[in-house]
Design a protein around this motif. Structure first.
Motif, PDB file in Angstrom:
ATOM      1  N   LEU A 206       0.775  -1.252   0.062  1.00 30.06           N
ATOM      2  CA  LEU A 206      -0.005  -0.161   0.084  1.00 30.06           C
ATOM      3  C   LEU A 206       0.967   1.393   0.017  1.00 30.06           C
ATOM      4  CD1 LEU A 206      -3.050   0.786  -0.080  1.00 30.06           C
ATOM      5  CD2 LEU A 206      -2.995   0.724   2.598  1.00 30.06           C
ATOM      6  N   LEU A 207       1.817   1.152   0.673  1.00 31.34           N
ATOM      7  CA  LEU A 207       2.718   2.274   0.633  1.00 31.34           C
ATOM      8  C   LEU A 207       3.396   2.572  -0.801  1.00 31.34           C
ATOM      9  CD1 LEU A 207       4.879   1.999   4.017  1.00 31.34           C
ATOM     10  CD2 LEU A 207       3.947   4.157   3.149  1.00 31.34           C
ATOM     11  N   ALA A 208       3.661   1.550  -1.348  1.00 32.01           N
ATOM     12  CA  ALA A 208       4.480   1.784  -2.814  1.00 32.01           C
ATOM     13  C   ALA A 208       3.297   2.181  -3.790  1.00 32.01           C
ATOM     14  CB  ALA A 208       4.900   0.283  -3.184  1.00 32.01           C
ATOM     15  N   ALA A 209       2.054   1.875  -3.504  1.00 36.97           N
ATOM     16  CA  ALA A 209       0.843   2.300  -4.170  1.00 36.97           C
ATOM     17  C   ALA A 209       0.619   3.622  -4.000  1.00 36.97           C
ATOM     18  CB  ALA A 209      -0.288   1.364  -3.827  1.00 36.97           C
ATOM     19  N   MET A 210       0.981   4.329  -2.617  1.00 40.24           N
ATOM     20  CA  MET A 210       0.507   5.534  -2.399  1.00 40.24           C
ATOM     21  C   MET A 210       1.838   6.395  -3.093  1.00 40.24           C
ATOM     22  SD  MET A 210      -2.323   6.044  -0.951  1.00 40.24           S
ATOM     23  CE  MET A 210      -2.623   4.651  -2.057  1.00 40.24           C
ATOM     24  N   ARG A 211       2.926   5.821  -3.073  1.00 39.32           N
ATOM     25  CA  ARG A 211       3.931   6.714  -3.815  1.00 39.32           C
ATOM     26  C   ARG A 211       3.762   6.662  -5.209  1.00 39.32           C
ATOM     27  NH1 ARG A 211       9.707   4.323  -2.319  1.00 39.32           N
ATOM     28  NH2 ARG A 211       9.591   5.995  -0.610  1.00 39.32           N
ATOM     29  N   SER A 212       3.418   5.774  -5.907  1.00 38.31           N
ATOM     30  CA  SER A 212       3.323   5.690  -7.116  1.00 38.31           C
ATOM     31  C   SER A 212       2.157   6.576  -7.699  1.00 38.31           C
ATOM     32  CB  SER A 212       3.252   4.394  -7.531  1.00 38.31           C
ATOM     33  OG  SER A 212       2.361   4.230  -9.035  1.00 38.31           O
ATOM     34  N   TRP A 213       0.928   6.131  -7.064  1.00 36.62           N
ATOM     35  CA  TRP A 213      -0.240   6.684  -7.538  1.00 36.62           C
ATOM     36  C   TRP A 213      -0.516   8.084  -7.071  1.00 36.62           C
ATOM     37  CZ3 TRP A 213      -4.493   8.239  -3.802  1.00 36.62           C
ATOM     38  CH2 TRP A 213      -5.805   8.494  -4.355  1.00 36.62           C
ATOM     39  N   GLY A 214       0.194   8.651  -5.878  1.00 34.54           N
ATOM     40  CA  GLY A 214       0.278  10.000  -5.331  1.00 34.54           C
ATOM     41  C   GLY A 214       1.238  10.786  -5.879  1.00 34.54           C
ATOM     42  N   ILE A 215       2.065  10.134  -6.478  1.00 37.13           N
ATOM     43  CA  ILE A 215       3.570  10.654  -6.942  1.00 37.13           C
ATOM     44  C   ILE A 215       4.236  11.439  -5.705  1.00 37.13           C
ATOM     45  CG2 ILE A 215       4.557  12.256  -8.949  1.00 37.13           C
ATOM     46  CD1 ILE A 215       1.960  12.129 -10.362  1.00 37.13           C
ATOM     47  N   LEU A 216       4.399  10.492  -4.789  1.00 38.39           N
ATOM     48  CA  LEU A 216       5.262  11.188  -3.548  1.00 38.39           C
ATOM     49  C   LEU A 216       6.643  10.980  -3.867  1.00 38.39           C
ATOM     50  CD1 LEU A 216       3.018   9.418  -0.904  1.00 38.39           C
ATOM     51  CD2 LEU A 216       2.535  11.622  -2.180  1.00 38.39           C
ATOM     52  N   ASP A 217       7.399  11.714  -3.054  1.00 39.45           N
ATOM     53  CA  ASP A 217       9.028  11.389  -3.213  1.00 39.45           C
ATOM     54  C   ASP A 217       9.394  10.378  -2.132  1.00 39.45           C
ATOM     55  OD1 ASP A 217       8.977  12.440  -0.679  1.00 39.45           O
ATOM     56  OD2 ASP A 217       9.963  14.288  -1.177  1.00 39.45           O
ATOM     57  N   LYS A 218      10.779  10.035  -2.177  1.00 46.17           N
ATOM     58  CA  LYS A 218      11.184   9.130  -1.373  1.00 46.17           C
ATOM     59  C   LYS A 218      10.896   9.087  -0.144  1.00 46.17           C
ATOM     60  CE  LYS A 218      15.875  11.030  -0.852  1.00 46.17           C
ATOM     61  NZ  LYS A 218      15.627  11.855   0.402  1.00 46.17           N
ATOM     62  N   ASP A 219      10.465  10.293   0.492  1.00 47.51           N
ATOM     63  CA  ASP A 219      10.252  10.311   1.947  1.00 47.51           C
ATOM     64  C   ASP A 219       8.625  10.573   2.008  1.00 47.51           C
ATOM     65  OD1 ASP A 219      12.842  10.634   2.672  1.00 47.51           O
ATOM     66  OD2 ASP A 219      12.960  12.778   2.015  1.00 47.51           O
ATOM     67  N   TYR A 220       7.984   9.910   0.863  1.00 45.98           N
ATOM     68  CA  TYR A 220       6.494  10.122   0.840  1.00 45.98           C
ATOM     69  C   TYR A 220       5.938  11.568   1.003  1.00 45.98           C
ATOM     70  CZ  TYR A 220       7.266   4.996   1.387  1.00 45.98           C
ATOM     71  OH  TYR A 220       7.732   3.563   1.037  1.00 45.98           O
ATOM     72  N   ARG A 221       6.429  12.481   0.521  1.00 46.41           N
ATOM     73  CA  ARG A 221       5.841  13.714   0.534  1.00 46.41           C
ATOM     74  C   ARG A 221       5.388  14.059  -0.878  1.00 46.41           C
ATOM     75  NH1 ARG A 221      10.465  17.418   2.294  1.00 46.41           N
ATOM     76  NH2 ARG A 221      11.234  16.205   0.638  1.00 46.41           N
TER      77      ARG A 221
END
Lengths: 539, 539
Positions: A206-221
């Protein structure tokens, strides 16, 4: 005069009995078996077999429901006559072009001033891909369609109370809302906030999905980057050769975005009724009903205002007068009647029917108000200046939205857009103005979104459906539990009379509702007629 | 022969010096001041003033970059000649129609068998709304465009490893992913998981937003309901009259959805390059370059294979042979040269240029591979059976995607769709097959998504860009840090030679990249020429 109890046969049994399972329906069943199709309410062209000789059906109204019934019943061998108040077919599937005249209650008369080739659909204006009935008629009548885009990434979302009244591009709001939601959920996941609900493996996925879908940086921002630009757009677009390097745009922060309320409009992008693909007929919405009308022209009498609907065990008798001149009523007689008159009007016409139907008619007679304004501009500044090609800008101003034309895109010249689509109280406010004032008001308000309005405005027309003499509103309301209590009673055949129209459907306000309602009503009417005739023969 | 150091004038200074700020650019600046426009890299039609008399420019290639340069430089007063290897203009903006022949390296020769009126774009196939350069040429040349829809709610997302290989409607994946994300975030908020990050008020606002956007029930759960149906679609659609009541569809559970990986394709719906509005020319992508070619026809020599590019302080000399017959080279001389030959080819042609440019050419010479397959079917089953009108189905199969045509929608007859768009290793696999085998492979794989393929397939064509003699691939790669190290050196004018094309842009593979690259290159070339001439006059 009797009020026959309605037959309790189910639709499935009925289909089996009269053998309407056409080739298309068989194909459709095969598709369903393959898992392709949802169970659509439209199962292919209707086939009404075994109509008794010399049976007549009088149809009231030449909108979609009346046209479909006239077309299909006459093909099935019935003697059909249609009475229509207006001097045009298609009802609310109407198109205004330069030279057209339109008169509202209160004597408001407009003459459309559009340039040749431009038009405006004041009523029905779009066709979802899953409205199989209308699409099938368009196909059989070979009416060319084109794409109608409801969502445009580059159109605006506008709140007079947010961003200092400055409209925001749809893509900003969509990307940023998604990005902030992803960042917040990732934050929660990283803090162990949902550990009870997820396995460690699912949490990582889910974390990986949020990073990809939300276009988050390496720190999930969710922060400005070219990756984010590839979704919401750049500040400076990538160019060619040694042009300036691309620059990133700046996301709106989550609090400002949330407070703005603009994210509420994102729902239009996730809407079964408004998602791609949608269509409009090339040249105006009336092209499809007009093509259907052309097939049955001799059956339709325009300018006929129905003043009384009577029936007994043997037939129906409908009185009508000249819609313009009035005068002594003429009586049209037939064995059966399909009445497609809107409930807002029908509730005011003496009708020989049982209490259940009459109560149902009254229950949904106060139609929903809406007003549309079409504006012609000297140039297509929304395309030339702002790169908005089609789609809809939403606003909290009383105009509700601005919709940009699909036709003539990227070509020089004038253009007509939907300058207001007001509902409820806003519609009443608009309808209280005369048409010229409504146009001025739409221009005044729209200029808050497009300052070019002031300079480029050419002329406009407006239709306040509450002032339409044939509908007294936009569509039947079915508020609260009214549908549960009255809908079936409205749709049941009452003696020799059946009702049809968007009001007798579960797709209110849509052309498809009127079409499916009509197909269902004439199927049941036909079954009743065949059954009656068979009863007589055997009796 | 010298390699002049490149002038260091900035683009802004350059624009000021040669006075290219045209009416459109002024308008554009005014728009920017109003806050409407991003800083686009395209600032309106180029205006090249003060071209020295009798100055000649030789242009190599009649793709987009070459055509734009020939059109604009000849309008500016330059003597222009264009050498093109192919016997058609437009390069990769190509369209195949019935009767067209196409020959690849290896001797693979195809004759397109499509029915009249049908076509396939094996190269460029869509135009984003923010590609202002190509849209402006289409407008000036009055080429009619129509909507191209990348996203279709009713098209499929398909994984051979999920849902038993059964394709899922895009709208299911989109609605359910959103719903589950909203439910999880709401759960976290309700458990106090983000209390440190949010005020109580913001927390309540966010909860309300999650319920609305995600379509959650009163307990913040994403579960089957008519509200959810209004986004993902019904099991049984609402109908008319006494048709069956609507039934709710069943959302996919979050774990299945997450594990399927299908949510990854949702990114296409949030993509600046692929969001609405997109366009295609009516009748095929080559309509726009063809219209531009028609303006400069006498300047273009087809069938000319460039074999040597030479220059000295006074001019350029380009040797070329007949592309089909070969034979002794002809030498074309000019004062200046704009070379638009793809780097994959140019890297193999002896070129008199400095090391920086030559190294840059080599650095991006191994083009990205891609193969497209166009398939004609006897009927438009994707519309008739599955209600997919336009848009794209994505799959993890080597065909990558299936794209459905925008033209002729909802009308009876045959149709051509994009049956494969393979990249990287998949493209090499496709390219290793002969064209007939590629078509068979696309049909075999596509049948996993559309079983109707087997019965309805008619004929097909295929273009493996790696086998195109004029490009040896699809587009310039610019992998890793290659762009940072070499891009500027590629774009700088080297003596009397400038390069242009998508390879000399920050929009690789897009027509807009080639156009902006060309406009930038000829602007700088013109400035250099004017500056040189002025230097001579004053010297």
């Amino acid at each position: 005069m009797s009020n026959n109890p309605t037959s309790s046969i189910t639709r499935r049994a009925f289909l089996g009995r009269i053998g309407t399972v056409s080739g298309a329906a068989v194909m459709y069943q095969a598709m369903s078996a393959l898992g392709f199709a949802a169970e659509s309410s439209y199962s292919g062209p209707i086939e009404l077999k075994g109509a008794p000789r010399d049976t007549s059906v009088l149809i009231l109204g030449a909108g979609w429901a009346g046209l479909v019934a006239a077309y299909e019943l006459s093909r099935a061998g019935y003697k059909v006559k249609v009475l229509e108040y207006n001097h045009h077919a298609g009802g609310r599937a109407m198109t205004l072009r330069g030279g057209d005249e339109y008169t509202e209650l209160g004597g408001f008369k407009q003459k459309c001033q559009f340039d040749q080739g431009l038009h405006f659909n004041p009523g029905a204006w779009r066709i979802p891909y899953h409205h199989h009935g209308i699409l099938d008629y368009a196909r059989r009548l070979k009416v060319p369609l084109q794409s109608f885009n409801q969502v445009n990434e580059n159109a605006y979302l506008h709140s007079s109370k947010a961003f200092g009244g400055k409209p925001q591009r749809f893509r900003y709001v969509r990307s940023d809302f998604k990005g902030h939601v992803a960042e917040l959920l990732a934050k929660s996941l990283n803090q162990g906030g949902l550990d009870a609900a997820l396995t460690a493996e699912d949490r990582e996925k889910l974390l990986a999905a949020m990073r990809s879908w939300g276009i988050l940086d390496k720190d999930y921002r969710y922060v400005a980057s070219h990756a984010v630009d590839s979704s919401r757009g750049y500040k400076v677009d990538p160019g060619g050769g040694l042009m300036a390097k691309p620059e990133s745009s700046t996301p709106v922060d989550s609090k400002t975005l949330l407070d703005s309320g603009l994210w509420k409009y994102l729902a239009t992008d996730h809407d079964y009724e408004m998602g791609q693909a949608m269509f409009e007929p090339v040249g105006g919405m009336d092209r499809i009903p007009q093509a259907l009308y052309n097939e049955i022209k001799p059956l339709v009498q325009f300018g006929a205002k129905v003043v009384n609907i009577d029936q007994d065990a043997h037939g129906v008798a409908v009185s009508y007068v000249d819609a313009v001149k009035g005068g002594a009523p003429t009586v049209a007689k037939a064995d059966w009647c399909l009445c497609t008159i809107p409930l807002s009007i029908l509730s005011q016409i003496p009708l020989q029917a049982g209490e259940p139907m009459k109560t149902a008619i009254s229950a949904a007679a106060a139609y929903v108000a809406s007003t549309k304004v079409g504006l012609q501009f000297k140039r297509r500044f929304w395309e030339e200046d702002e790169r908005i090609y089609g789609g809809v800008t939403y606003t909290d101003l009383p105009i509700t939205m601005i919709s940009y034309p699909m036709e003539g895109q990227n070509l020089p010249g004038k253009g007509v857009l939907l300058g207001a689509y007001a509902f409820g109280p806003n519609s009443y406010t608009f309808a209280s103005l005369d048409p010229a004032q409504r146009v001025r008001e739409a221009v005044r308000l729209g200029a808050q979104i497009h300052p070019q309005y002031a300079k480029e405005f050419d002329n406009g027309v407006s239709v306040a459906w509450h002032r339409s003499p044939t509908t007294l509103g936009c569509f039947a309301p079915w508020r609260g539990d009214t549908r549960d209590r009255h809908y079936d009673n409205l749709c049941q055949i009452d003696g020799r009379i059946a009702l049809a129209g968007e009001h007798a459907s579960r797709l209110p306000a849509w052309q498809e509702g009127a079409i499916l309602s009509s197909l269902d009503a004439i199927s049941r009417l036909h079954a009743r007629i065949v059954s009656n005739a068979s009863g007589k023969k055997n009796g």
